[in-house]
Design a protein around this motif. Sequence first.
Motif, PDB file in Angstrom:
ATOM      1  N   ALA A  59       0.805  -1.217   0.000  1.00 17.28           N
ATOM      2  CA  ALA A  59       0.000   0.000   0.000  1.00 17.28           C
ATOM      3  C   ALA A  59       0.842   1.273   0.000  1.00 17.28           C
ATOM      4  O   ALA A  59       0.303   2.368  -0.148  1.00 17.28           O
ATOM      5  CB  ALA A  59      -0.938   0.002   1.209  1.00 17.28           C
ATOM      6  N   LEU A  60       2.163   1.164   0.127  1.00 16.73           N
ATOM      7  CA  LEU A  60       3.018   2.353   0.136  1.00 16.73           C
ATOM      8  C   LEU A  60       3.244   2.942  -1.257  1.00 16.73           C
ATOM      9  O   LEU A  60       3.778   4.039  -1.390  1.00 16.73           O
ATOM     10  CB  LEU A  60       4.368   2.024   0.770  1.00 16.73           C
ATOM     11  CG  LEU A  60       4.364   1.862   2.283  1.00 16.73           C
ATOM     12  CD1 LEU A  60       5.727   1.421   2.767  1.00 16.73           C
ATOM     13  CD2 LEU A  60       3.941   3.153   2.959  1.00 16.73           C
ATOM     14  N   ILE A  61       2.835   2.238  -2.278  1.00 15.43           N
ATOM     15  CA  ILE A  61       3.060   2.702  -3.650  1.00 15.43           C
ATOM     16  C   ILE A  61       2.451   4.083  -3.909  1.00 15.43           C
ATOM     17  O   ILE A  61       3.107   4.931  -4.517  1.00 15.43           O
ATOM     18  CB  ILE A  61       2.571   1.650  -4.667  1.00 15.43           C
ATOM     19  CG1 ILE A  61       3.482   0.420  -4.559  1.00 15.43           C
ATOM     20  CG2 ILE A  61       2.564   2.197  -6.086  1.00 15.43           C
ATOM     21  CD1 ILE A  61       3.039  -0.758  -5.363  1.00 15.43           C
ATOM     22  N   PRO A  62       1.233   4.399  -3.457  1.00 12.26           N
ATOM     23  CA  PRO A  62       0.708   5.752  -3.694  1.00 12.26           C
ATOM     24  C   PRO A  62       1.562   6.847  -3.048  1.00 12.26           C
ATOM     25  O   PRO A  62       1.696   7.943  -3.615  1.00 12.26           O
ATOM     26  CB  PRO A  62      -0.690   5.720  -3.067  1.00 12.26           C
ATOM     27  CG  PRO A  62      -1.063   4.289  -3.003  1.00 12.26           C
ATOM     28  CD  PRO A  62       0.214   3.530  -2.858  1.00 12.26           C
ATOM     29  N   VAL A  63       2.157   6.569  -1.907  1.00  8.18           N
ATOM     30  CA  VAL A  63       3.005   7.566  -1.245  1.00  8.18           C
ATOM     31  C   VAL A  63       4.244   7.841  -2.090  1.00  8.18           C
ATOM     32  O   VAL A  63       4.653   8.999  -2.263  1.00  8.18           O
ATOM     33  CB  VAL A  63       3.386   7.093   0.179  1.00  8.18           C
ATOM     34  CG1 VAL A  63       4.388   8.020   0.811  1.00  8.18           C
ATOM     35  CG2 VAL A  63       2.143   6.970   1.040  1.00  8.18           C
ATOM     36  N   VAL A  64       4.838   6.794  -2.631  1.00  9.84           N
ATOM     37  CA  VAL A  64       6.012   6.963  -3.488  1.00  9.84           C
ATOM     38  C   VAL A  64       5.646   7.734  -4.746  1.00  9.84           C
ATOM     39  O   VAL A  64       6.372   8.646  -5.170  1.00  9.84           O
ATOM     40  CB  VAL A  64       6.616   5.583  -3.838  1.00  9.84           C
ATOM     41  CG1 VAL A  64       7.733   5.713  -4.860  1.00  9.84           C
ATOM     42  CG2 VAL A  64       7.110   4.876  -2.587  1.00  9.84           C
ATOM     43  N   MET A  65       4.508   7.401  -5.325  1.00  5.45           N
ATOM     44  CA  MET A  65       4.083   8.088  -6.544  1.00  5.45           C
ATOM     45  C   MET A  65       3.787   9.561  -6.278  1.00  5.45           C
ATOM     46  O   MET A  65       4.070  10.411  -7.128  1.00  5.45           O
ATOM     47  CB  MET A  65       2.885   7.376  -7.155  1.00  5.45           C
ATOM     48  CG  MET A  65       3.240   6.001  -7.682  1.00  5.45           C
ATOM     49  SD  MET A  65       1.852   5.135  -8.400  1.00  5.45           S
ATOM     50  CE  MET A  65       1.866   5.817 -10.049  1.00  5.45           C
ATOM     51  N   ALA A  66       3.251   9.866  -5.125  1.00  9.60           N
ATOM     52  CA  ALA A  66       3.009  11.273  -4.772  1.00  9.60           C
ATOM     53  C   ALA A  66       4.334  12.012  -4.616  1.00  9.60           C
ATOM     54  O   ALA A  66       4.450  13.177  -5.018  1.00  9.60           O
ATOM     55  CB  ALA A  66       2.186  11.356  -3.495  1.00  9.60           C
ATOM     56  N   GLY A  67       5.322  11.358  -4.060  1.00  6.97           N
ATOM     57  CA  GLY A  67       6.630  11.984  -3.914  1.00  6.97           C
ATOM     58  C   GLY A  67       7.285  12.296  -5.246  1.00  6.97           C
ATOM     59  O   GLY A  67       7.999  13.295  -5.393  1.00  6.97           O
ATOM     60  N   VAL A  68       7.040  11.460  -6.232  1.00  6.30           N
ATOM     61  CA  VAL A  68       7.604  11.692  -7.567  1.00  6.30           C
ATOM     62  C   VAL A  68       7.044  12.981  -8.169  1.00  6.30           C
ATOM     63  O   VAL A  68       7.755  13.704  -8.881  1.00  6.30           O
ATOM     64  CB  VAL A  68       7.341  10.471  -8.479  1.00  6.30           C
ATOM     65  CG1 VAL A  68       7.701  10.747  -9.917  1.00  6.30           C
ATOM     66  CG2 VAL A  68       8.117   9.268  -7.957  1.00  6.30           C
ATOM     67  N   VAL A  69       5.807  13.298  -7.874  1.00  5.30           N
ATOM     68  CA  VAL A  69       5.203  14.542  -8.373  1.00  5.30           C
ATOM     69  C   VAL A  69       5.993  15.746  -7.859  1.00  5.30           C
ATOM     70  O   VAL A  69       6.233  16.703  -8.600  1.00  5.30           O
ATOM     71  CB  VAL A  69       3.717  14.632  -7.960  1.00  5.30           C
ATOM     72  CG1 VAL A  69       3.145  15.988  -8.283  1.00  5.30           C
ATOM     73  CG2 VAL A  69       2.916  13.543  -8.649  1.00  5.30           C
ATOM     74  N   GLY A  70       6.422  15.702  -6.603  1.00  4.80           N
ATOM     75  CA  GLY A  70       7.250  16.780  -6.061  1.00  4.80           C
ATOM     76  C   GLY A  70       8.582  16.887  -6.784  1.00  4.80           C
ATOM     77  O   GLY A  70       9.101  17.985  -6.994  1.00  4.80           O
TER      78      GLY A  70
END
Length: 176
Positions: A59-70
């Motif tokens: 479930a941590l994948i969305p957090v990583v993907m959000a970080g990539v946006v930054g």
Amino acid sequence: MSLVDGFSLACPASAPFFGYFGAASAMALANLGAAYGTAKSGAGISGMGVTSPHLVMKALIPVVMAGVVGIYGLIIAVIISTKIQAPRDGAPQYTIFGAAAHLASGMAGGFSGLAAGIAIGIVGDVGTRALAQQPKLFVGMILILIFAEALGLYGLIVALIFSASTTGSCPEPPTV
């Protein structure tokens, strides 16, 4: 129109403000989207971790993907800020056309990052909670997250195109 007017119109002293505003917009808006996506997804992960702790790492994948946006916002801001030219011998070197291109670049990338972060946050929150109920939803959640991330990538591509455009040059200052 005199040469002084043409010089001040093509390269006004305010031009760097707009270029730096574009860089700041890319950073601020993309990081706002990344922060929202991280926070919203993190809340969903915390909720699902109570009932299904064995799925937390997935479930941590969305957090990583959000970080990539930054990171997209950071890339845009660095590219823009390296292209803003300081005055040389008291004469501006940065055109208003370049400033407008860099402002548009930062705004396109920043708002795209904000939209992507919001989409990732909502999908990450609801998707991780649903994942706890039905693990078969994992692939579907990942596909939706990829399409949400693509919004930020589209903004990055457009920002790179805008910032790579030729910006012209300032006319020579009049000799006195």
